[in-house]
Design a protein around this motif. Structure first.
Motif, short mmCIF file in Angstrom:
data_model
loop_
_atom_site.label_atom_id
_atom_site.label_comp_id
_atom_site.label_asym_id
_atom_site.label_seq_id
_atom_site.Cartn_x
_atom_site.Cartn_y
_atom_site.Cartn_z
N UNK A 253 0.85 -1.21 0.00
CA UNK A 253 0.00 0.00 0.00
C UNK A 253 0.88 1.25 0.00
N UNK A 254 1.93 1.25 0.83
CA UNK A 254 2.80 2.43 0.89
C UNK A 254 3.62 2.58 -0.38
N UNK A 255 4.01 1.45 -0.97
CA UNK A 255 4.78 1.51 -2.21
C UNK A 255 3.92 2.08 -3.34
N UNK B 20 5.02 5.32 -5.06
CA UNK B 20 5.52 5.04 -6.40
C UNK B 20 6.85 4.30 -6.40
N UNK B 21 7.43 4.07 -5.22
CA UNK B 21 8.67 3.28 -5.14
C UNK B 21 8.52 2.21 -4.06
N UNK B 22 9.29 1.15 -4.19
CA UNK B 22 9.16 0.03 -3.25
C UNK B 22 9.56 0.42 -1.84
N UNK B 23 8.63 0.23 -0.90
CA UNK B 23 8.86 0.52 0.52
C UNK B 23 8.99 -0.80 1.27
N UNK C 200 10.49 -7.35 -7.01
CA UNK C 200 11.14 -6.50 -8.02
C UNK C 200 10.40 -6.61 -9.35
N UNK C 201 9.99 -7.84 -9.69
CA UNK C 201 9.28 -8.05 -10.96
C UNK C 201 7.81 -7.68 -10.83
N UNK C 202 7.23 -7.99 -9.66
CA UNK C 202 5.78 -7.80 -9.54
C UNK C 202 5.39 -6.33 -9.38
N UNK C 203 6.23 -5.54 -8.70
CA UNK C 203 5.79 -4.19 -8.36
C UNK C 203 5.46 -3.30 -9.57
N UNK C 204 6.28 -3.30 -10.62
CA UNK C 204 5.91 -2.44 -11.77
C UNK C 204 4.51 -2.77 -12.32
N UNK C 205 4.15 -4.06 -12.31
CA UNK C 205 2.80 -4.44 -12.77
C UNK C 205 1.74 -3.92 -11.80
N UNK C 206 1.99 -4.08 -10.51
CA UNK C 206 1.03 -3.57 -9.53
C UNK C 206 0.85 -2.05 -9.70
N UNK C 207 1.98 -1.36 -9.89
CA UNK C 207 1.93 0.10 -10.00
C UNK C 207 1.13 0.52 -11.25
#
Lengths: 325, 325
Positions: free
Chosen positions: B214-216, B220-223, B243-250
């Motif tokens: 939620x915070x990431x 907009x960046x990984x927390x 690392x791979x999943x976050x850009x998709x989540x964002x």
């Protein structure tokens, strides 16, 4: 009496309104039983038991005039909820006669589904007499829990699903173990399998001390239970097999199987741990037979119907406690 | 990175081997949430969680040479069991690295599924380092729990089912709430819905105090999480989004939702009482959000994924105790 055409007609009326419940398995249960165990998770049905099928079947077959007058049922639990929700979804008024000492949650649930609940004293009054009197007075259609061909047809739709699912599994299932009270579900499934999967045989399962059906099948005539109270499997305790259901059971079913309360609690715990489903005691007797009486069944695989999941949390906690043993 | 073609290819490999899990509902839950609530019962998946999908996807895509050498995974629970059973059914040897202090039952289950279990000390050793060292030494293919495109593709098959089931329900679902740890399931479902149901939006749900995703998404960046222990939702606690999943989540997800432990226990109890399914704490955060944070979601109906049901009986008893309150 109910036949396969009535069951298929009921299936057409139920289509899109009941859940086609899944057949679940676990390698842990297979290992325990010594053969593959398939569990028909009817606890996942609307209202938490197969009774919704029979309720829907009976109400959906009523004439417009009968619908306008309403329906009546007597039940302390699952049949009450099944009829109440099926009636609500048809826009039909339901009056349900329940014992005054039924669990508050079951009465509240039945009211939530929109039914008018009338209570009676289980000790001094007869639910059949009161139910028939109120139904006659108000012009309501009485929906009996098992001695009613349309209800049996509705429960039989579970058997049509079992026939298709067992054949798709292609695992050598021979016996279909069914938790048995008055015999509505047992008869319905047996009739469906007779027509659609004659290689499968229904076996009724009951709790120790309340084995009226097993004894009736043995003697060939309807036998009564010595008592009506004292079982954790209250949902499937009836005085004797139904008048309409028993001839079907006698014609189509294999011998009954009897399980202990301790086996029932352990089966509930294993359903929790290995299948992730909630099964009430009366709904777990068939699984208990599959797991703990493997010699009673035949075939490379066995199917047990988990008929309901409306379980008091205190009883469920007792079941969970068996996992530490 | 995973795309819809990889997810559909995974679905073809999974066909007939994973369960298409049901979408469950209860009028009681609808009443509580103020809108219709659909629960994707992924706890009914083989091994009791969605992780079996990712395990099957990764192993079924291996070359014959890689299969002959075997696979490796590190996990304290659901991923271990999912990979172990998928490997066994492919005839592939699995080595699973688990913390020495993992619950004995989880270690026993993983061994039952045929895996070799190696333990490590969670306090002093790094599972990533040990896992990669053993994999390299033995020539095993390492199957990471979420930062692995084939695993994300496997979890995405759950999203294909959701797209079809949500459209069939035709109830005005807008938000799909997903229990979120490293983000493999969340990303997989989001990618599937982007292609097959762009009217639906994924919302990650996390427990209070462990809301790295939620915070990431907010920043907009990984927390990172401040701590890794102390949540009852241990199955979904990870140091930070993948690392791979976050850009998709964002790119695809709506804002995260955070729920309390007390809400999680109450959601588990309601899943028991109203849906008859067993959901573990980490698998119940999405349902808790649907029930107790209705203002956080949009639309006439909401869908929550119940991701797993591997729950310690003592924790389940705590959940049941909330029903008396």
């Amino acid at each position: 009496m109910t036949d396969i055409r009535m069951i298929e007609a009921a299936a057409a009326r139920l289509d899109g309104h009941v859940r086609k419940t899944p057949l679940l398995t676990s390698p842990f249960l297979d290992d325990l039983a010594g053969r593959q165990v398939f569990v028909k998770a009817e606890c996942l049905q609307h209202t938490g038991s197969f009774k919704f099928r029979g309720g829907w079947s009976a109400i959906s077959a009523l004439s417009d005039q009968a619908r306008a007058r309403g329906v009546m049922a007597y039940s302390s639990g699952n049949h009450a909820q099944g009829v109440a929700l099926a009636a609500k979804r048809h826009g039909v008024a339901a009056t349900i006669l329940m014992p005054a000492d039924a669990p508050a949650l079951k009465i509240a649930n039945t009211r939530f589904y929109g039914a008018e609940v009338i209570t009676y004293d289980r000790e001094t009054e007869s639910r059949e007499e009161i139910g028939e009197a109120i139904a006659a007075e108000r012009g309501l259609t009485l929906i009996r829990p098992y001695d009613e061909p349309l209800v049996i047809a509705g429960q039989g739709t579970c058997g049509l699903e079992i026939a298709a699912q067992a054949h798709a599994a292609d695992a050598g299932i021979r016996d279909v173990l069914v938790c048995c009270g008055g015999g509505g579900l047992t008869a319905g499934i047996a009739l469906a399998l007779e027509a659609r999967a004659p290689d499968l045989r229904v076996r009724p399962v009951e709790p120790d001390g309340f084995d009226d059906t097993a004894r009736s099948l043995q003697t060939g005539t309807r036998q009564r239970n010595a008592k009506m109270a004292g079982s954790i499997c209250d949902a499937i305790v009836t005085p004797e097999p139904g008048e309409i259901t028993f001839p079907t059971l006698r014609r189509l079913c294999g011998p009954g199987i009897v399980v202990s309360d301790d086996e029932v609690l352990r089966a509930m715990a294993l359903a929790y741990q290995r299948l992730k489903i909630v099964v009430e005691p009366g709904g777990a007797v068939a699984l208990a037979a599959a797991l703990f009486h493997p010699d009673a069944a035949e075939g490379d695989a066995v199917l047990a119907v988990a008929t309901g999941g409306n379980c008091d949390p205190a009883i469920f906690a007792r079941a969970l406690a068996t996992l530490d043993a």
